[in-house]
Design a protein around this motif. Structure first.
Motif, mmCIF file in Angstrom:
data_model
loop_
_atom_site.group_PDB
_atom_site.id
_atom_site.type_symbol
_atom_site.label_atom_id
_atom_site.label_comp_id
_atom_site.label_asym_id
_atom_site.label_seq_id
_atom_site.Cartn_x
_atom_site.Cartn_y
_atom_site.Cartn_z
ATOM 1 N N GLY A 50 0.861 -1.097 -0.059
ATOM 2 C CA GLY A 50 -0.110 -0.108 -0.022
ATOM 3 C C GLY A 50 0.754 1.251 0.026
ATOM 4 N N ALA A 51 1.885 1.194 0.642
ATOM 5 C CA ALA A 51 3.030 2.281 0.909
ATOM 6 C C ALA A 51 3.496 2.581 -0.497
ATOM 7 C CB ALA A 51 3.868 1.978 1.893
ATOM 8 N N GLY A 52 3.907 1.363 -1.196
ATOM 9 C CA GLY A 52 4.482 1.558 -2.531
ATOM 10 C C GLY A 52 3.269 2.291 -3.597
ATOM 11 N N THR A 53 1.971 2.021 -3.560
ATOM 12 C CA THR A 53 0.923 2.628 -4.313
ATOM 13 C C THR A 53 0.852 3.874 -4.143
ATOM 14 O OG1 THR A 53 -0.016 0.380 -4.614
ATOM 15 C CG2 THR A 53 -1.182 2.384 -4.937
ATOM 16 N N VAL A 54 0.796 4.366 -2.807
ATOM 17 C CA VAL A 54 0.904 5.732 -2.368
ATOM 18 C C VAL A 54 1.974 6.409 -3.128
ATOM 19 C CG1 VAL A 54 0.978 7.502 -0.399
ATOM 20 C CG2 VAL A 54 -0.813 5.297 -0.306
ATOM 21 N N LYS A 55 3.254 6.018 -2.811
ATOM 22 C CA LYS A 55 4.385 6.620 -3.342
ATOM 23 C C LYS A 55 4.275 6.688 -4.751
ATOM 24 C CE LYS A 55 9.354 6.453 -3.280
ATOM 25 N NZ LYS A 55 10.574 5.744 -3.204
ATOM 26 N N ALA A 56 3.966 5.902 -5.475
ATOM 27 C CA ALA A 56 3.935 5.890 -6.922
ATOM 28 C C ALA A 56 2.657 7.097 -7.382
ATOM 29 C CB ALA A 56 3.362 4.520 -7.512
ATOM 30 N N ASP A 57 1.449 7.190 -6.676
ATOM 31 C CA ASP A 57 0.784 8.047 -7.026
ATOM 32 C C ASP A 57 1.432 9.373 -6.646
ATOM 33 O OD1 ASP A 57 -1.225 6.278 -7.839
ATOM 34 O OD2 ASP A 57 -2.415 6.244 -5.779
ATOM 35 N N ASP A 58 1.772 9.760 -5.570
ATOM 36 C CA ASP A 58 2.741 10.881 -5.367
ATOM 37 C C ASP A 58 3.571 11.346 -6.465
ATOM 38 O OD1 ASP A 58 1.206 11.210 -2.804
ATOM 39 O OD2 ASP A 58 2.751 10.551 -1.404
ATOM 40 N N GLU A 59 4.315 10.205 -6.658
ATOM 41 C CA GLU A 59 5.356 10.738 -7.723
ATOM 42 C C GLU A 59 4.629 11.131 -9.036
ATOM 43 O OE1 GLU A 59 8.218 7.843 -10.617
ATOM 44 O OE2 GLU A 59 8.351 7.429 -8.329
ATOM 45 N N CYS A 60 3.547 10.267 -9.469
ATOM 46 C CA CYS A 60 2.592 10.713 -10.683
ATOM 47 C C CYS A 60 2.114 12.203 -10.705
ATOM 48 C CB CYS A 60 1.649 9.925 -10.886
ATOM 49 S SG CYS A 60 2.368 8.275 -11.852
ATOM 50 N N GLN A 61 1.533 12.479 -9.316
ATOM 51 C CA GLN A 61 1.025 13.705 -9.262
ATOM 52 C C GLN A 61 2.048 14.753 -9.245
ATOM 53 O OE1 GLN A 61 -0.902 14.097 -5.457
ATOM 54 N NE2 GLN A 61 -1.845 16.132 -6.085
ATOM 55 N N GLU A 62 3.476 14.524 -8.615
ATOM 56 C CA GLU A 62 4.495 15.601 -8.721
ATOM 57 C C GLU A 62 4.836 15.787 -10.022
ATOM 58 O OE1 GLU A 62 7.398 14.416 -5.698
ATOM 59 O OE2 GLU A 62 5.643 14.556 -4.014
ATOM 60 N N ARG A 63 5.002 14.816 -10.919
ATOM 61 C CA ARG A 63 5.403 14.749 -12.230
ATOM 62 C C ARG A 63 4.535 15.370 -13.132
ATOM 63 N NH1 ARG A 63 8.224 10.217 -16.000
ATOM 64 N NH2 ARG A 63 8.876 9.571 -13.811
ATOM 65 N N ILE A 64 3.207 15.330 -12.952
ATOM 66 C CA ILE A 64 2.192 16.215 -13.877
ATOM 67 C C ILE A 64 2.128 17.545 -13.379
ATOM 68 C CG2 ILE A 64 -0.067 16.277 -14.336
ATOM 69 C CD1 ILE A 64 -0.328 13.128 -14.400
ATOM 70 N N VAL A 65 2.384 17.759 -11.925
ATOM 71 C CA VAL A 65 2.367 19.260 -11.716
ATOM 72 C C VAL A 65 3.481 20.045 -12.117
ATOM 73 C CG1 VAL A 65 2.285 20.767 -9.138
ATOM 74 C CG2 VAL A 65 0.721 18.802 -9.505
ATOM 75 N N ARG A 66 4.538 19.223 -11.906
ATOM 76 C CA ARG A 66 5.751 19.978 -12.273
ATOM 77 C C ARG A 66 5.838 20.324 -13.821
ATOM 78 N NH1 ARG A 66 8.764 16.052 -9.380
ATOM 79 N NH2 ARG A 66 9.183 14.960 -11.176
ATOM 80 N N ALA A 67 5.261 19.195 -14.853
ATOM 81 C CA ALA A 67 5.163 19.453 -16.296
ATOM 82 C C ALA A 67 4.235 20.735 -16.497
ATOM 83 C CB ALA A 67 4.733 18.092 -16.902
ATOM 84 N N ASP A 68 2.930 20.680 -15.765
ATOM 85 C CA ASP A 68 1.868 21.602 -16.048
ATOM 86 C C ASP A 68 2.452 23.107 -15.511
ATOM 87 O OD1 ASP A 68 -1.206 21.740 -16.482
ATOM 88 O OD2 ASP A 68 -0.540 23.345 -14.501
ATOM 89 N N HIS A 69 3.211 23.237 -14.591
ATOM 90 C CA HIS A 69 3.794 24.550 -14.092
ATOM 91 C C HIS A 69 4.709 24.923 -15.129
ATOM 92 C CE1 HIS A 69 5.127 27.550 -11.493
ATOM 93 N NE2 HIS A 69 6.416 27.119 -11.660
ATOM 94 N N ARG A 70 5.640 23.980 -15.701
ATOM 95 C CA ARG A 70 6.677 24.282 -16.657
ATOM 96 C C ARG A 70 5.777 24.825 -17.949
ATOM 97 N NH1 ARG A 70 9.802 19.839 -14.771
ATOM 98 N NH2 ARG A 70 8.924 18.442 -16.110
ATOM 99 N N LEU A 71 4.940 24.174 -18.517
ATOM 100 C CA LEU A 71 4.006 24.563 -19.554
ATOM 101 C C LEU A 71 3.830 25.868 -19.365
ATOM 102 C CD1 LEU A 71 2.871 24.514 -22.311
ATOM 103 C CD2 LEU A 71 0.897 22.962 -21.164
ATOM 104 N N HIS A 72 3.172 26.164 -18.098
ATOM 105 C CA HIS A 72 2.567 27.595 -17.948
ATOM 106 C C HIS A 72 3.656 29.014 -17.938
ATOM 107 C CE1 HIS A 72 -1.788 27.026 -17.219
ATOM 108 N NE2 HIS A 72 -1.418 25.805 -16.624
#
Length: 119
Positions: free
Chosen positions: A28-50
Motif C-alpha cells: 500500500g505504501a508503494g502505491t501511495v508513493k507511486a501516486d505521489d510521484e505521478c502527481q508531482e510529475r504532472i504538476v511540475r510539467a504543467d507548471h513548466r508549461l505555464h
C-alpha cells in the motif's frame, strides 16, 4: 494426548499473519508513493508549461516542448497506475480522458473572453 494446536503452531500462524500484514502495508505504501510521484510529475510539467507560455508565448518552441512533457507525464502515470492527476480540477481521473490540447491558445482566448463576459 492433548487436543488443539500446540504452541509452535500458534507461533507459526501469528508469524505468517504478521508477515502478510507487513507485506500488505508495504504494498500500500508503494502505491501511495507511486501516486505521489505521478502527481508531482504532472504538476511540475504543467507548471513548466505555464511558465513557458508566459515567458515565450503560446506558439513558442518552449511551450510546445512543455505540452509534450505534460502529455508524456500523463501517459506515464496512465501506463503505471491507470490514473492521472488533473491539475486544474485538483483530482485524479481513472479514465484516459485528458485533452492533449487543453493548454492551447484557443483555450486561453476562450477563457479570457468568458471572464470578460462575466464582468
Amino acid at each position: 494426548m492433548r487436543h488443539g494446536i500446540n504452541m509452535g503452531s500458534w507461533r507459526s500462524v501469528l508469524g505468517t499473519t504478521a508477515l502478510a500484514a507487513g507485506l500488505t502495508l508495504f504494498a500500500g505504501a508503494g502505491t501511495v508513493k507511486a501516486d505521489d510521484e505521478c502527481q508531482e510529475r504532472i504538476v511540475r510539467a504543467d507548471h513548466r508549461l505555464h511558465e513557458a507560455i508566459e515567458r515565450h508565448g503560446y506558439e513558442s518552441r518552449e511551450a510546445e516542448r512543455g505540452r509534450i512533457e505534460l502529455r508524456e507525464a500523463r501517459q506515464y502515470c496512465w501506463e503505471h497506475s491507470h490514473r492521472w492527476w488533473d491539475v486544474e480540477g485538483s483530482r485524479w481521473h481513472t479514465d484516459r480522458d485528458w485533452d492533449d490540447h487543453d493548454h492551447d491558445r484557443h483555450d486561453h482566448d476562450r477563457d479570457r473572453d468568458h471572464d470578460r463576459d462575466r464582468r
